[in-house]
Scaffold this active site. Structure first.
Site, PDB file in Angstrom:
ATOM      1  N   ASP A 187      14.670  21.457  17.634  1.00 18.60           N
ATOM      2  CA  ASP A 187      16.011  21.412  17.048  1.00 18.60           C
ATOM      3  C   ASP A 187      16.969  20.618  17.951  1.00 18.60           C
ATOM      4  OD1 ASP A 187      14.459  23.649  16.253  1.00 18.60           O
ATOM      5  OD2 ASP A 187      16.227  24.619  15.404  1.00 18.60           O
ATOM      6  N   HIS A 189      20.318  20.001  16.367  1.00 19.77           N
ATOM      7  CA  HIS A 189      21.522  20.673  15.858  1.00 19.77           C
ATOM      8  C   HIS A 189      22.832  19.956  16.184  1.00 19.77           C
ATOM      9  CE1 HIS A 189      20.267  24.138  13.653  1.00 19.77           C
ATOM     10  NE2 HIS A 189      19.489  24.584  14.634  1.00 19.77           N
ATOM     11  N   ASP A 216      15.791  20.573  11.827  1.00 24.35           N
ATOM     12  CA  ASP A 216      17.115  21.037  12.281  1.00 24.35           C
ATOM     13  C   ASP A 216      17.806  19.983  13.138  1.00 24.35           C
ATOM     14  OD1 ASP A 216      16.603  23.321  10.880  1.00 24.35           O
ATOM     15  OD2 ASP A 216      17.034  24.706  12.512  1.00 24.35           O
ATOM     16  N   ASP A 219      23.782  20.444  11.488  1.00 21.45           N
ATOM     17  CA  ASP A 219      24.479  21.739  11.437  1.00 21.45           C
ATOM     18  C   ASP A 219      24.770  22.267  12.845  1.00 21.45           C
ATOM     19  OD1 ASP A 219      24.815  22.014   8.717  1.00 21.45           O
ATOM     20  OD2 ASP A 219      22.973  23.159   8.417  1.00 21.45           O
ATOM     21  N   ARG A 220      25.799  23.088  12.907  1.00 20.19           N
ATOM     22  CA  ARG A 220      26.276  23.754  14.120  1.00 20.19           C
ATOM     23  C   ARG A 220      26.946  22.770  15.075  1.00 20.19           C
ATOM     24  NH1 ARG A 220      24.895  29.025  13.964  1.00 20.19           N
ATOM     25  NH2 ARG A 220      23.037  29.658  12.854  1.00 20.19           N
ATOM     26  N   ASN A 248      14.765  24.186   8.333  1.00 23.20           N
ATOM     27  CA  ASN A 248      15.490  25.039   7.386  1.00 23.20           C
ATOM     28  C   ASN A 248      16.962  24.636   7.266  1.00 23.20           C
ATOM     29  OD1 ASN A 248      15.764  26.255  10.117  1.00 23.20           O
ATOM     30  ND2 ASN A 248      17.006  27.779   9.049  1.00 23.20           N
ATOM     31  N   HIS A 249      17.465  23.833   8.214  1.00 29.24           N
ATOM     32  CA  HIS A 249      18.841  23.350   8.105  1.00 29.24           C
ATOM     33  C   HIS A 249      18.939  22.007   7.399  1.00 29.24           C
ATOM     34  CE1 HIS A 249      21.597  26.166  10.172  1.00 29.24           C
ATOM     35  NE2 HIS A 249      20.465  26.609  10.676  1.00 29.24           N
ATOM     36  N   HIS A 297       8.295  23.198  11.315  1.00 23.53           N
ATOM     37  CA  HIS A 297       9.527  23.735  11.875  1.00 23.53           C
ATOM     38  C   HIS A 297       9.461  25.235  12.137  1.00 23.53           C
ATOM     39  CE1 HIS A 297      13.724  23.989  12.909  1.00 23.53           C
ATOM     40  NE2 HIS A 297      13.864  24.992  12.062  1.00 23.53           N
ATOM     41  N   ARG A 347      15.364  37.615  11.046  1.00 29.43           N
ATOM     42  CA  ARG A 347      16.433  36.806  10.455  1.00 29.43           C
ATOM     43  C   ARG A 347      16.904  37.350   9.117  1.00 29.43           C
ATOM     44  NH1 ARG A 347      16.292  31.535  12.801  1.00 29.43           N
ATOM     45  NH2 ARG A 347      14.438  31.244  14.080  1.00 29.43           N
ATOM     46  N   HIS A 374      12.706  25.994  15.715  1.00 28.54           N
ATOM     47  CA  HIS A 374      13.381  27.037  14.928  1.00 28.54           C
ATOM     48  C   HIS A 374      14.055  28.132  15.738  1.00 28.54           C
ATOM     49  CE1 HIS A 374      14.222  29.027  11.189  1.00 28.54           C
ATOM     50  NE2 HIS A 374      13.274  29.930  11.236  1.00 28.54           N
TER      51      HIS A 374
END
Length: 446
Positions: A187, A189, A216, A219-220, A248-249, A297, A347, A374
């Site tokens: 990730d 991110h 990923d 995002d964030r 997943n993002h 991922h 999660r 992840h």
């Protein structure tokens, strides 16, 4: 007795908050639920459960708890705002589901790139019909300087890469030849300056040095468009040895909540987000490296019968978003656990799989190990499940709040895994989640 019950409820509620901080939203929901079972008047427990359900996009569940909080604490303006925001999200989700069309027209329809003018005042390198190293190098510097590239070039890059990845198999299969190297990253991110640190330390992508980014990308972090465009530009420049797995993002719901949609609109246009969304749904879900390492991922599956051939046969183009079940969801969302067997996800989405599950999968498919991402790892990576499950995470000091290192894995023709750790580097004073649904994010202390 009452005091004991109150203490237990408080303990569970505090643990729920700790799990929210760790993004273990499923555990947070379970803890808050236990607290509510003990004391149905404990407002803070409803509050925590609402926050956790919101974080995993279960707005219909969250709205009931926000309603309880507002009813019990009518003077709580923050809770009232969250309740109203959640009502809007539930309505939006229902609307989006109602207008879902299997073959909706592409956002590229009507986009006349040929006649789109790049003004004389644009001070960057020009892009023609093919990606060039000169353009990529200029783009890297522009992004470091806080500049953008022309939206014509944004459209060109996304559309070119969308076509490239669409035509790749669901599981890309690659080998590392003599005198070549492949670097696997987890990730990123939206942490653009940390991505550049990987390239500075390890070498920039080239014909002989390939990279695999394991989902990923966005995002964030608040430079998600910069990362996505740079990775896409490299994919276009080196299509045969630069690889991108979906995370997943790279999904619509996550992008709407955690910042990428807002960032695309703020820096470019809504159409840019829609095109990125289409390209994300075209990304492969896994990469098989040298018939030895399955890289994806999330992780493994709810059924031991799943094989590499099932991944090969999966038609990802029939399902744009991963949904709540099935192979695609599990490939993007699952996590390892230390206990044997399978368990509920911390999660609240997907599941967890134990070392025995990993062992059976690797032996059945002739693999040395599964490489996944992840999850934050404090040292940037972790080798578990007797060496058969490897997590790599490449966003150091995640969200400016976790004191973790980042890591990447170098693989040469001998297929020995070489782990490299690195520290976060300074970045401009823009906080994580700057473009996110900030009302909801404030609930989570982001």
């Amino acid at each position: 007795m009452v005091q004991v019950e109150e203490a237990v409820a408080l303990k569970n509620t505090n643990r729920a908050q700790a799990n929210i901080k760790l993004e273990a939203y499923g555990y947070a929901i379970a803890d808050a639920t236990k607290a509510i079972e003990i004391d149905q008047s404990f407002v803070k427990a409803y509050y925590r459960r609402a926050v956790a359900n919101t974080a995993i996009l279960k707005h219909a569940d969250a709205i009931h708890d926000w309603k309880v909080v507002v009813r019990k604490n009518p003077s709580d303006k923050v809770a009232k705002a969250q309740y109203e925001a959640c009502q809007k999200l539930v309505k939006r989700d229902a609307f989006l589901k109602a207008i879902e069309v299997a073959e909706a027209p592409s956002a590229a329809v009507g986009l006349d790139l040929e006649n789109m003018i790049v003004e004389d005042s644009y001070d960057g390198v020009r892009l023609k019909d093919e990606m060039t190293k000169e353009f990529v190098d200029d783009m890297i510097q522009r992004f470091k300087d806080g500049k953008r590239i022309h939206k014509k070039y944004v459209f060109q890059i996304i559309l070119a890469v969308k076509d490239l990845v669409y035509n790749e198999p669901t599981m890309v299969e690659t080998k590392v030849e003599q005198d070549r190297k492949l670097t696997v990253c987890g990730d990123t991110h939206g942490q653009y300056f940390d991505l550049l640190e990987i390239f500075r330390l390890n070498g920039f992508p080239s014909e002989k040095h390939g990279y695999l980014f394991n989902g990923d990308f966005v995002d964030r972090g608040s430079w998600s468009t910069e990362i996505a465009l740079l990775l896409y530009a490299y994919k276009w420049l080196y299509p045969n040895n630069f690889f991108l797995n979906r995370g997943n993002h790279e999904t619509d719901d996550m992008n709407r909540m955690y910042g990428f949609e807002g960032e695309c609109k703020a820096k470019y246009t809504e159409r840019v987000f829609k095109l990125f969304s289409e390209s994300f749904s075209a990304l492969p879900l896994a990469t098989l490296i040298g018939d030895k390492f399955l890289t994806l991922h999330g992780g493994l599956f709810s059924d031991d019968a799943v094989t590499l051939d099932d991944i090969r046969k999966l038609n990802r183009h029939n399902q744009r978003q991963p949904g709540q079940s099935g192979l695609m969801m599990e490939m993007l969302w699952t996590d390892p656990q230390t206990e044997p067997g399978r368990g509920p996800s911390k999660r609240g989405v997907g599941l967890q799989f134990g070392p025995d599950v990993t062992k059976r999968f690797c032996e059945k498919n002739g693999l040395e190990a599964v490489i996944r991402s992840h999850e934050v790892r404090m040292e940037g990576y972790e080798v578990e499940h007797d060496g058969r499950c490897i997590t790599v995470f490449s966003a150091p000091k995640y969200c400016d709040s976790t004191e973790n290192k980042g890591a990447y894995i170098n693989i040469e023709s001998d297929y020995k895994l070489q782990f490299q750790k690195f520290d976060a580097v300074p970045h401009p004073d823009i906080k994580p989640m700057a473009y996110a649904n900030n009302g909801m994010m404030s609930m989570m202390g982001m």
